[in-house]
Every structure is written in C-alpha cells, then in structure tokens.
Design a protein around this motif. Structure first.
Motif: not given
Length: 613
Positions: A98-100, A115-122, A155-159
């Motif tokens: 329930d969080v982002g 955010r950069r880590s999420i970009d690299l992960f995706q 929030a990273m997992a939800a994103e």
C-alpha cells in the motif's frame, strides 16, 4: 550522468515486464496442454467405453487404519524435519503493498538513488548485454530506526511490480544445529524461484546484523568481555551453535549464488555430462548455462559498522544508502504529506504554521513526526473536536519532548524557588543567545524534572561557534546564579545543570580547541569528560570556563533582576509558558525601568527543598 546512462536502455518495455509476459504465456500453454490431454482422455474413454475413474481396490478397514496411522506418524516426523529448515519469509504481491515511492517523503537524496537502482533492476538484461555492466544485486540501508528503510524497500517492490519477500533476520535463528543455515538456503531458493516465475523479485532482510555480525571465531567469542558478550546477544550463541562464522559463511555463499541453475537444467546437464563421457572432444554436447535471475536483495540495519566486511564488498551489497534524519525542507515535505491525510483546522494550512512545525521538529525522524500528528489528533479528540489545531500539535510536541505533566503539590517556598530557578535559565537564554528559540518554560513536574526550560536553535545549524557553546554554558548556569541572588544560597536543583555545563565546557576544552590547547582528548579511547578531568591542565581550563560563565551570568542577572521576577511571577500564576508567551513576558518587563540593585540575602531558608531539576 546516471540518468543519461539509464535512459537509452529504458526505451520500450522493461526487461522484467517482458519476462513476466513470457512466463505468463508459458504457464498458459502448459495449462492448455494439460486440459487438452484430459479432454482427449475423457472423449476417448467415452467412445471406447472405458471407465473415466478406475474402480478403487477393496481394502480391509482395519488395515487401512494401520496404514493411515503410520503414514500420519511418518508425515509428522518428516514435516518436523522439513519445517525446521523452511524459509520464514512472507511474500507480498505488488498489489498488496500500500505504499509507493510517492509516499517516501523527506529523504530526497536517498530517493533519487533508489529510483536509479529500480531503473537498473528493471532493465538488467539490456544493461548487462548491451552495455556490458553488472547490475546491482544488493543494497544496504543504514540509518536510525524510523527513518524509512523498510518503507522504502516496500515502495521499491511496488514500483518495480515484483514480489516482495520480507524476512526478519532473527527468524532465521534456530536452536537446532544447522537449521539457521538451512533456513537461509531456503530463503534464497524461494527468492530465485519467485524471480524466475514473476520476471523478478526483491528480497528484504530486516536487521541483518542479527545474523551477519563480524566474524571473530570461537576463541574470540569465548574470551570476549562481559559487555561485548551482552552487546552481541544471540549472535554469540549462534556462532557457538553453528560453528565459527557458519551463518555468515552461508549468507556470503548464497549472495554469490543468484544465478544458480534450475532443477531442470541440473538434470539436463547431468545427463549431458554422462553422454559426453562417450563422445570425443570435438563432438561434445554443450551444457546449459545458468540464467541470470533478476534479484535485488535489500538489507536494513542501524549497526552497519558491526557487519562482516566480506558482506560489504561490491558484488554482494553494491550500494550503501544512509538514511539520516530529514533536514528542514524534508521535514516540511513530511508535514505536508502527513497533514494531507489527517483532519486539521484551517490554520494548519497556512505555510507559516507548517514551517513552525517543521522547524520545531529538528532532528526528528519521519516516524516521530507522523506520531506527533497522531498524538495531536488524540488531543483534539479529548477536547471534543474532530480536527487538530496548532495548539494540539504544540501540546503533543511538548509531551513528546519532556513527558506527561504530573501534578505536584509544592510548598509555597519550594514553588517560588523552582520558578526562580527556571526564570533564571530563560532570562539568560533570552539575553545571551538571541539565535535560540525558547520553546517551553514550566514548573510542572515531567518525569524526574520538577521544572525545565526547553530551547533550540532558531534555524537548523550543523556547527556551533565558541560563542554558541559558551552561551549554552551560561544558560546552564542561569538557574544556579538565580537561586544564589534571590535566596543567598543554592539547592540541589542545579546539579543536572552543572553536569550539562561541564559536558559542554569539556567539549570546548578537550575537543574543539577553543581554550588555547590544540590537544584533542576525543582521540583517546576514554570518555571525553573523564579524559579532560584526568588531565590537570585541561581540568584547570575547564574550571576557568565554568567560573567565567558563572561570573558573567551573575553580573547579567544582577542588572536584570526585574526580568527574572517577571518570569517568576508569570510561572507562579500560570505554571507553564509556551513559545511566544515567554518572550512576551520578557519584552514587557524590559520596557519598564530597571529597579535599583538589591543586596542578595544570605542564608534564607529553602523550606525543605529536596530536588529541583
């Protein structure tokens, strides 16, 4: 620069989204094949006259009972053994979180790196295949409790839109030998399985220091001092029960095994290896290489300095993010974010009011600010309102800072003494430190303090000058000098003030080089105050700082007795002054002519004063 590197590979769908769609189609095709086979069997049986469900053999009920009994016992034994090594994690689907990242407020520098880590992960596949980089596999979140580490991970997992496997490090610990390492292996196995099934997965280990303390071996664990043994807690027991660093070793191995082949690939490679034994070198069949599992492991701790160094190298935890308390701008964003979800009066919509709340919570964590507003709602409910006011917030803040007020029946002389003592502190603070805000002045008992003055910097500062520290020493002396001027002697009340003044003066003498000597006692392994007091010359300098501060405050209050008296009378009438109420009394008294100096009394009885803080 990082945005320029990531943006070209982000064109089109994310690698995780593509993998998830590929897995979905594969599962659909498998289900379709099974359904078609079942349907063909049913239709074929209907045409051939077969029985779709074969008849069950006749079994003696007594024999069936014995078989079921022993089968149940075997199931219990096997289940106990297997259950002891099961992973203790909880899996959350992206839609269950329930969080982002929009809810992560007040920590913008950390949020940008997240955010950069999420970009690299995706976009891990394109980052590795097209650019030749190594995607981040591990993030270490370090910071005080309540600074948003767990919330950011969720929030990273939800994103990212992937499963979130949450586990507490203490849940890995077991009293059985080898069970802790087995649980760790099971957790990483579940993490790899979820990543392959969903296109990616994020694992989160809370308080990882419970299983990843610095390895010291059996000898160091047995010869550690009592304080060290208490400090390590269950981890020392874990080292003893599982061998020297066995748990840490298992964790290190698993963090290097993200690309372990699947069970099908292992079986295929085993078969190919046997066939290759009969084939010449130029006819060998190539085995399958392990696929890259899109996994991001996040761990949180507030004791990163005690973690094993092998965990902190690149390739395991590639990035260390420090979650510190938010600054003034961050706290203002937090106040806006939390007030948007809570009922409040119109006055709290004014920017100046919200700035005051943000300024008054210097050093607070996001959780503390959220709890403050919740307590303000409780105060509003107690007075019969459904919306909080600024006064409710202030009352909640005072309670959080100095505790709940407790009624105390003072004697008349004791009450006057306490009021004079606290008025001396506030008067000195107003005269010598215009850069400080007087927040609370009270003679209401809170905790062990019979009275107190709460004050803070007007603006958020990170360093203090010689004048600032000297002002703090003088403010601490204000109560002692006020008692001496008005009563001719002092009570036990200034004991805590003298301790505070000694600590501040010790910092000036022994750490900041503000009294002539450049020797820093902070470089010694001893406590700063103890080291300063143990050195004769440093102690003499410390005595000089304290004595000069007392002399200056005595001259100051002797010329401004009317200010102390005005604050004293206001406290005796209202018991507690908050914020502008303190300065209003002082400014009104300052506009009246100062009376002639009065010779301080000597030996005035203190009417059974036992303790004043």
């Amino acid at each position: 620069m990082a945005e320029e590197l990531v943006s070209p590979i982000r064109q089109g769908a994310h690698d995780i989204a593509l993998d998830r769609e590929r897995m979905r189609r594969r599962r659909f095709y498998r289900l379709a094949v099974v359904v078609l086979l079942v349907e063909a069997y049913v239709i074929g049986g209907a045409f051939a006259g077969w029985s779709i469900i074969p008849p069950l053999p006749h079994v003696d009920p007594f024999l069936l009972t014995i078989i079921l009994f022993f089968g149940l016992m075997l199931l219990v034994v096997v289940g106990t053994q297997m259950g002891g090594g099961r992973s203790p994690h909880l899996t959350y689907r992206p839609e269950q979180i329930d969080v982002g990242l929009d809810d992560v407020v007040g920590i913008d520098p950390v949020k940008e790196d997240v955010r950069r880590s999420i970009d690299l992960f995706q976009t891990h596949r394109r980052f590795a295949d097209q650019m030749g980089g190594s995607p981040r596999r591990g993030l270490l979140f370090e910071g005080l409790p309540g600074t948003g580490k767990t919330m950011t991970a969720k929030a990273m997992a939800a994103e990212a839109g992937v499963p979130f496997l949450f586990v507490s490090a203490t849940s890995f610990q077991s009293m059985y030998y080898g069970a802790t390492a087995k649980k760790i292996r099971s957790y990483f196995k579940a993490l790899r399985k979820a990543a392959r099934a969903e296109g990616g997965a994020i694992g989160f280990i809370e308080e990882i220091d419970a299983i990843a303390m610095r390895r010291g071996g059996m000898a160091s664990a047995m010869t550690a001092s009592p304080m060290q043994g208490f400090h390590r807690g269950l981890v020392t027991n874990q080292v003893v029960s599982e061998g020297t660093g066995g748990v840490v070793n298992e964790l290190l191995v698993q963090m290097q095994s993200f690309d372990e082949p699947t069970g099908g690939d292992k079986m295929y490679n085993r078969l190919v290896a046997r066939v290759n034994l009969f084939l010449p070198a130029h006819r060998q069949i190539q085995q399958r290489k392990p696929g890259r599992a899109p996994i991001l492991l996040i761990a949180a701790t507030n004791r990163a300095d005690s973690l094993d160094p092998a965990l902190l190298r690149p390739g395991r935890f590639d990035r260390h993010l420090t979650f510190s308390t938010p600054d003034a701008l961050g706290r203002r964003d937090l106040v806006d974010h939390f007030l948007a979800r809570r009922a409040h009066d119109a006055e709290l919509d004014e920017p100046t009011m919200r700035d005051r709340v943000a300024a008054a919570t210097n050093g607070w964590t996001p959780v503390m600010i959220e709890h403050l507003l919740d307590e303000a709602l409780v105060n509003a409910l107690r007075r019969g309102s459904l919306t909080m006011s600024f006064h409710d917030v202030e009352q909640a803040r005072i309670t959080e800072m100095v505790g709940i007020g407790q009624p105390v029946r003072y004697t008349a002389a004791e009450q006057e003494l306490i009021a004079t003592h606290e008025a001396g502190h506030a008067t000195v603070a107003w005269l010598v430190a215009p850069n400080r805000t007087l927040e609370v002045l009270t003679i209401v008992r809170r905790g062990d303090a019979l009275g107190l003055l709460a004050h803070d910097d007007c603006e958020e500062v990170w360093t203090h000058s010689h004048y600032d520290l000297n002002s703090l020493v003088q403010i601490a002396m204000g109560g002692w000098v006020a008692e001496e001027l008005f009563f001719g002697q002092t009570s036990t009340g200034p004991a805590g003030d003298l301790a505070s003044a000694t600590r501040t003066a010790a910092q000036m003498v022994g750490a900041a080089g503000m009294t002539g000597s450049l020797v820093s006692f902070a470089a010694t392994p001893h406590d700063l105050v103890s080291a300063v007091l143990a050195d004769s010359s440093a102690r003499e300098s410390l005595e000089t700082v304290l004595d000069d501060a007392r002399s200056h405050v005595r001259r100051l209050l002797s010329r401004n007795r009317h200010l102390v008296e005005a604050l004293r009378d206001a406290l005796l009438e209202r018991y507690e002054l908050i914020g502008p109420e303190i300065t209003d009394v002082l400014e009104a008294a300052a506009q009246t002519p100062a009376p002639a100096p009065v010779t301080p009394p000597t030996g005035t009885p203190l009417a059974k004063v036992l303790h004043v803080a």
